[in-house]
Design a protein around this motif. Structure first.
Motif, PDB file in Angstrom:
ATOM      1  N   GLN A  50      36.296  43.322  35.283  1.00 19.11           N
ATOM      2  CA  GLN A  50      35.091  42.573  34.909  1.00 19.11           C
ATOM      3  C   GLN A  50      34.058  42.652  36.000  1.00 19.11           C
ATOM      4  N   GLY A  51      34.189  43.398  37.136  1.00 15.19           N
ATOM      5  CA  GLY A  51      33.244  43.685  37.930  1.00 15.19           C
ATOM      6  C   GLY A  51      33.263  42.574  39.538  1.00 15.19           C
ATOM      7  N   PHE A  52      34.719  42.056  39.472  1.00 12.43           N
ATOM      8  CA  PHE A  52      34.765  41.149  40.732  1.00 12.43           C
ATOM      9  C   PHE A  52      35.157  41.878  41.773  1.00 12.43           C
ATOM     10  N   GLU A  53      34.842  41.576  42.770  1.00 11.50           N
ATOM     11  CA  GLU A  53      35.477  42.116  44.095  1.00 11.50           C
ATOM     12  C   GLU A  53      36.550  41.134  44.793  1.00 11.50           C
ATOM     13  N   GLN A  54      37.854  41.495  45.117  1.00  9.22           N
ATOM     14  CA  GLN A  54      38.750  40.828  45.551  1.00  9.22           C
ATOM     15  C   GLN A  54      38.464  40.611  47.120  1.00  9.22           C
ATOM     16  N   VAL A  55      38.788  39.319  47.625  1.00 13.69           N
ATOM     17  CA  VAL A  55      38.456  38.840  48.803  1.00 13.69           C
ATOM     18  C   VAL A  55      39.481  38.168  49.312  1.00 13.69           C
ATOM     19  N   ALA A  56      40.148  38.230  50.746  1.00 13.67           N
ATOM     20  CA  ALA A  56      41.146  37.737  51.316  1.00 13.67           C
ATOM     21  C   ALA A  56      40.982  36.098  51.415  1.00 13.67           C
ATOM     22  N   ASP A  57      39.617  35.910  51.870  1.00 11.75           N
ATOM     23  CA  ASP A  57      39.247  34.424  52.259  1.00 11.75           C
ATOM     24  C   ASP A  57      38.529  33.841  51.187  1.00 11.75           C
ATOM     25  N   ALA A  58      39.313  32.615  50.866  1.00 10.60           N
ATOM     26  CA  ALA A  58      38.693  31.965  49.713  1.00 10.60           C
ATOM     27  C   ALA A  58      37.218  31.099  50.122  1.00 10.60           C
ATOM     28  N   GLU A  59      37.029  31.099  51.279  1.00 12.18           N
ATOM     29  CA  GLU A  59      35.734  30.582  51.474  1.00 12.18           C
ATOM     30  C   GLU A  59      34.541  31.510  51.050  1.00 12.18           C
ATOM     31  N   ARG A  60      34.776  32.920  50.581  1.00 15.05           N
ATOM     32  CA  ARG A  60      33.915  33.690  50.537  1.00 15.05           C
ATOM     33  C   ARG A  60      33.928  34.087  49.074  1.00 15.05           C
ATOM     34  N   ALA A  61      34.707  33.498  48.353  1.00 11.35           N
ATOM     35  CA  ALA A  61      34.696  33.839  47.000  1.00 11.35           C
ATOM     36  C   ALA A  61      33.995  32.710  46.087  1.00 11.35           C
ATOM     37  N   ASP A  62      33.442  33.506  45.131  1.00  8.11           N
ATOM     38  CA  ASP A  62      32.973  32.561  44.043  1.00  8.11           C
ATOM     39  C   ASP A  62      33.708  32.059  43.112  1.00  8.11           C
ATOM     40  N   LEU A  63      34.876  32.590  43.002  1.00  8.51           N
ATOM     41  CA  LEU A  63      35.971  32.110  41.929  1.00  8.51           C
ATOM     42  C   LEU A  63      37.120  32.210  42.873  1.00  8.51           C
ATOM     43  N   VAL A  64      38.069  31.068  42.592  1.00  7.33           N
ATOM     44  CA  VAL A  64      39.453  31.069  43.447  1.00  7.33           C
ATOM     45  C   VAL A  64      40.410  30.728  42.310  1.00  7.33           C
ATOM     46  N   VAL A  65      41.342  31.723  42.096  1.00  5.45           N
ATOM     47  CA  VAL A  65      42.319  31.442  41.177  1.00  5.45           C
ATOM     48  C   VAL A  65      43.800  31.044  41.887  1.00  5.45           C
ATOM     49  N   VAL A  66      44.157  29.879  41.433  1.00  2.70           N
ATOM     50  CA  VAL A  66      45.492  29.314  41.986  1.00  2.70           C
ATOM     51  C   VAL A  66      46.635  29.445  41.082  1.00  2.70           C
ATOM     52  N   ASN A  67      47.425  30.322  41.245  1.00  3.42           N
ATOM     53  CA  ASN A  67      48.457  30.611  40.232  1.00  3.42           C
ATOM     54  C   ASN A  67      49.669  30.170  40.632  1.00  3.42           C
ATOM     55  N   THR A  68      50.219  28.731  39.962  1.00  2.39           N
ATOM     56  CA  THR A  68      51.488  28.288  40.399  1.00  2.39           C
ATOM     57  C   THR A  68      52.421  28.285  39.297  1.00  2.39           C
ATOM     58  N   CYS A  69      53.656  27.997  39.573  1.00  3.69           N
ATOM     59  CA  CYS A  69      54.699  27.837  38.702  1.00  3.69           C
ATOM     60  C   CYS A  69      55.136  26.203  38.075  1.00  3.69           C
ATOM     61  N   GLY A  70      55.319  26.507  36.961  1.00  2.00           N
ATOM     62  CA  GLY A  70      55.531  25.053  36.381  1.00  2.00           C
ATOM     63  C   GLY A  70      57.291  24.661  36.378  1.00  2.00           C
ATOM     64  N   PHE A  71      57.974  25.580  36.967  1.00  2.00           N
ATOM     65  CA  PHE A  71      59.277  25.175  37.216  1.00  2.00           C
ATOM     66  C   PHE A  71      59.879  24.575  38.247  1.00  2.00           C
TER      67      PHE A  71
END
Length: 71
Positions: A50-71
């Protein structure tokens, strides 16, 4: 991986997050099991498509995705 409906829903969600032409960066945070890492890679591929560039530093991101487990 993801169905076409999931991809369309992601497209609509992304459209509400940013304006076209803006520089878009995202960061992924995976918490939990190894499956989360695999799922995060898939999310990253969808966002990159979709045209996003991945960055390692969440501070520089426009969008931060937190993926966690429900188990």
């Amino acid at each position: 991986m993801h169905s076409g409906d999931d991809s369309k829903a992601l497209d609509r969600t992304i459209d509400t997050l940013v304006n076209p032409g803006e520089r878009r960066r995202f960061a992924l945070v995976s918490l939990g099991c190894a499956k989360n890492t695999v799922d995060s890679e898939g999310i990253g591929q969808l966002l990159a498509g979709q045209g996003f560039e991945q960055v390692a530093d969440a501070e520089r991101a426009d969008l931060v995705v937190v993926n966690t487990c429900g188990f």
